[in-house]
Design a protein around this motif. Structure first.
Motif, PDB file in Angstrom:
ATOM      1  N   GLY A 131      34.127 -13.049 -26.611  1.00  0.00           N
ATOM      2  CA  GLY A 131      33.861 -12.422 -25.271  1.00  0.00           C
ATOM      3  C   GLY A 131      32.519 -13.031 -24.770  1.00  0.00           C
ATOM      4  N   THR A 132      31.580 -13.085 -25.417  1.00  0.00           N
ATOM      5  CA  THR A 132      30.220 -13.452 -25.170  1.00  0.00           C
ATOM      6  C   THR A 132      30.013 -14.711 -24.429  1.00  0.00           C
ATOM      7  OG1 THR A 132      29.462 -13.977 -27.227  1.00  0.00           O
ATOM      8  CG2 THR A 132      29.307 -11.640 -26.839  1.00  0.00           C
ATOM      9  N   ALA A 133      30.745 -15.731 -24.874  1.00  0.00           N
ATOM     10  CA  ALA A 133      30.511 -17.040 -24.663  1.00  0.00           C
ATOM     11  C   ALA A 133      30.918 -17.334 -23.286  1.00  0.00           C
ATOM     12  CB  ALA A 133      31.552 -17.912 -25.647  1.00  0.00           C
ATOM     13  N   ALA A 174      29.151  -1.104 -33.254  1.00  0.00           N
ATOM     14  CA  ALA A 174      29.038  -2.515 -33.479  1.00  0.00           C
ATOM     15  C   ALA A 174      27.696  -2.897 -32.990  1.00  0.00           C
ATOM     16  CB  ALA A 174      30.352  -3.142 -32.695  1.00  0.00           C
ATOM     17  N   ILE A 175      27.182  -4.206 -33.613  1.00  0.00           N
ATOM     18  CA  ILE A 175      25.945  -4.942 -33.132  1.00  0.00           C
ATOM     19  C   ILE A 175      26.285  -6.133 -32.550  1.00  0.00           C
ATOM     20  CG2 ILE A 175      23.792  -5.738 -33.842  1.00  0.00           C
ATOM     21  CD1 ILE A 175      23.849  -2.897 -34.353  1.00  0.00           C
ATOM     22  N   GLY A 176      25.794  -6.346 -31.471  1.00  0.00           N
ATOM     23  CA  GLY A 176      26.028  -7.667 -30.936  1.00  0.00           C
ATOM     24  C   GLY A 176      27.232  -8.122 -30.394  1.00  0.00           C
ATOM     25  N   SER A 177      28.227  -7.022 -30.001  1.00  0.00           N
ATOM     26  CA  SER A 177      29.571  -7.499 -29.603  1.00  0.00           C
ATOM     27  C   SER A 177      29.599  -7.424 -28.086  1.00  0.00           C
ATOM     28  CB  SER A 177      30.402  -6.317 -30.214  1.00  0.00           C
ATOM     29  OG  SER A 177      31.744  -6.403 -29.887  1.00  0.00           O
ATOM     30  N   SER A 178      30.896  -7.685 -27.682  1.00  0.00           N
ATOM     31  CA  SER A 178      30.981  -7.495 -25.959  1.00  0.00           C
ATOM     32  C   SER A 178      31.748  -6.433 -25.767  1.00  0.00           C
ATOM     33  CB  SER A 178      31.667  -8.772 -25.615  1.00  0.00           C
ATOM     34  OG  SER A 178      33.097  -8.940 -26.111  1.00  0.00           O
ATOM     35  N   SER A 190      31.800   2.064 -29.964  1.00  0.00           N
ATOM     36  CA  SER A 190      30.224   2.128 -29.528  1.00  0.00           C
ATOM     37  C   SER A 190      29.861   0.931 -30.044  1.00  0.00           C
ATOM     38  CB  SER A 190      29.882   3.499 -29.828  1.00  0.00           C
ATOM     39  OG  SER A 190      30.686   4.748 -29.482  1.00  0.00           O
ATOM     40  N   LEU A 191      28.913   0.359 -29.089  1.00  0.00           N
ATOM     41  CA  LEU A 191      28.358  -0.958 -29.509  1.00  0.00           C
ATOM     42  C   LEU A 191      26.844  -1.081 -28.761  1.00  0.00           C
ATOM     43  CD1 LEU A 191      29.514  -3.611 -27.148  1.00  0.00           C
ATOM     44  CD2 LEU A 191      30.096  -1.398 -26.904  1.00  0.00           C
ATOM     45  N   MET A 192      26.243  -2.002 -29.561  1.00  0.00           N
ATOM     46  CA  MET A 192      24.854  -2.684 -28.968  1.00  0.00           C
ATOM     47  C   MET A 192      25.348  -3.832 -28.358  1.00  0.00           C
ATOM     48  SD  MET A 192      22.018  -0.894 -29.450  1.00  0.00           S
ATOM     49  CE  MET A 192      21.529   0.575 -30.304  1.00  0.00           C
ATOM     50  N   ALA A 193      25.560  -3.706 -27.085  1.00  0.00           N
ATOM     51  CA  ALA A 193      26.206  -4.943 -26.435  1.00  0.00           C
ATOM     52  C   ALA A 193      25.157  -6.221 -26.262  1.00  0.00           C
ATOM     53  CB  ALA A 193      26.658  -4.500 -25.052  1.00  0.00           C
TER      54      ALA A 193
END
Lengths: 338, 338
Positions: B75-77, B274-278, B290-293
DNA sequence: TTGTACGCGTTATCAT
DNA sequence: ATGATAACGCGTACAA
């Protein structure tokens, strides 16, 4: 940086000859060519792409145009970008990224400043204003997707018709007779007409009727929440449903849990088949969703090839128009109805 | 296409004056400038980017380098590409896509043919051969991510240390004391050292110890299957676990179902962060994770800005080095332990 | 403030 | 088979 003049001097020839040797424009004696090559090695020569472009009037740069505001556009997009860029490089071209807001100005500027040789247009709509605008310019362009009436425009598109037809055939061959369709429902889609959805709906309806079956269509937002909601609607309004065909990647996740919440298990009670999704995303679902995988890699490659073909064989007939089939990947979301 | 000569003739001035007016290189009398502008409008003039580049030795083209073989990168790309390209356009630059195989030749060719002004390097590894190679050239470059010893290289990176620290703090503040870490496990990561993973492991260990807690680390493939498997390992080897911190987007889906298969419900029995997910991907899970986006949009923008800064202010001190924090998005996968 | 003239590093035309 | 030389369209000393 060593220039062609340096190489020429070093090899005791004229720049003209160096140019001929490099481009194979005219025959060059093996001996001289050898001297030139040695000189190039020794000087670490490399042709200046800009000067080359100015003199030859070809930059070997392609622009990839896509709407700045994405909607779904997930797993497939990266593959598409990557494969397009890789294929371009392979053929001696570079790919430039142009996220365009729907501003007309930008487009014309971009196409008239001489930076690019051609344009690849993504996310083409049925009646795409960008296409009309480009058609008025002299820049060659190719479409990923196609307009309502592509005429003799060069395009590469996913063969959704085929995917839907094969999908329904597969489900029917397993014994399913109550198959409904779920697609997306963004303002954009409804307003301007998004080809894949329109074509899918049309094909679905026809394919069902052709088999004496009743088409049932649903739409929902492209979110898991949308999927949960529509799952309820389906169970309420079409409880006889045994299989769901859907082209709404994100909603798929919600549909699975929405069905489960109502006591329906995928695939035991209801089968699901995604159209035009990506294997990466489909594999994230539990159960893993069976799908007609969008040929994004092929699309990127073929789009670039088609565009370059257009550039290098100006008067090719007929125009390159390709429909690329989806690949059926049978994961764990389909089985015969009870 | 109208050239500057045409405009000059039309306005009864020399090309020099037109150039001065366009670039604001030297003052131009208001009257003349007006005439020139009229002429430009009438002729639909637009500067030729290539000629401009040849004369000025600046192409205003940036190259975005990324490994041709993606691993996770979902997703991030797309967000990253899009925001980088948009920011570049906004600042008068174009962004070129270069999916490089790990071939050294390509890189040098690319950087010496005069086509690009600077390079943006994605997916930087702790000891990245591409960085060493680029450092030997004269091409300015900026990193997305950073090497083990960035020195005074220009870079923009995600602040994983901060994300992990905040994540643990949040979980601990809810009462969690048995928090384990799950990360990825591809050959690449283990061999060359992938910064995010190494830094996350280090920070995690330190943060746990600092609180008198025991770190427990697990790795698994970046697939749902990998996630299901590691879920079993966690329950077997660290049954006291009440929360899982993970930076393995795809495995997250498998972990949820793997836990459920063993009778553990997220978040009732075990919390997940999640760490660094989107956000897009995290929202597909049930429950929504829940995440650190990962700040992919900011990263793209800032990377481009940093590179352009480097190009336009050659001797800027100190070099641009930025760590961008993740955004905490509290969905439905965390709650206090029983 | 404006103009002349040259250079940027190639390709392409026309000779030889 | 090879070489002079004129474009390509713009930027920029240097001059006026």
């Amino acid at each position: 940086m060593a220039t062609m003049r340096d190489v020429a001097r070093h090899a005791n020839v004229s720049v003209t000859t160096v140019s001929f040797a490099l481009n194979n424009t005219k025959p060059v004696a093996p001996a001289t060519r050898a001297r030139i090559e040695v000189a190039m090695k020794e000087l670490g020569f490399q042709r200046n792409a800009i000067a080359r472009a100015l003199a030859s009037k070809r930059t070997h740069i392609l622009a990839l145009l896509f709407p700045a505001l994405q909607h779904q556009f997930s797993g497939t997009a990266v593959n598409f970008f990557t494969s397009a860029a890789a294929k371009a490089n392979e053929l001696g071209y570079s790919l430039m990224l142009w996220p365009l807001s729907n501003d007309a100005e930008e487009l014309t500027e971009l196409t008239t400043n001489g930076l690019i040789d051609g344009v690849l247009l993504m996310e083409v709509q049925l009646d795409d204003p960008r296409v009309e605008r480009l058609a008025k310019t002299t820049v060659p362009f190719a479409l990923i997707g196609r307009t309502r009436e592509p005429g003799d425009l060069t395009y590469v598109d996913v063969n959704f018709e085929d995917a839907v037809e094969r999908g329904i055939e597969h489900l029917v061959s397993l014994g399913h007779r109550n198959i409904c369709l779920v697609d997306g429902n963004t303002p954009t889609h409804r307003l301007v007409g998004y080809g894949p959805i329109v074509r899918t709906e049309t094909t679905y309806t026809a394919a069902m009727r052709a088999r004496g079956l009743t088409p049932r269509m649903f739409s929902c937002d492209e979110t898991p929440a949308g999927g949960r909601e529509v799952a309820g609607h389906i169970l309420d309004e079409a409880p006889e449903t045994t299989a769901i065909l859907f082209m709404n990647e994100n909603a798929g996740f919600g549909m699975v849990s929405g069905l489960r919440a109502r006591g329906k298990v995928v695939p035991d009670d209801i089968s699901m088949l995604a159209i035009g999704s990506s294997p990466e995303i489909a594999a994230l679902s539990d159960p893993e969703i069976s799908l007609m995988a969008s040929p994004s890699v092929e699309l990127g490659q073929m789009g670039v090839e088609a565009l370059i073909g257009l550039l290098e064989n100006p008067a090719e007939t007929p125009p390159q128009q390709a429909l690329v089939p989806c690949t059926f990947i049978d994961n764990a979301s389909i089985r015969a109805p009870r």
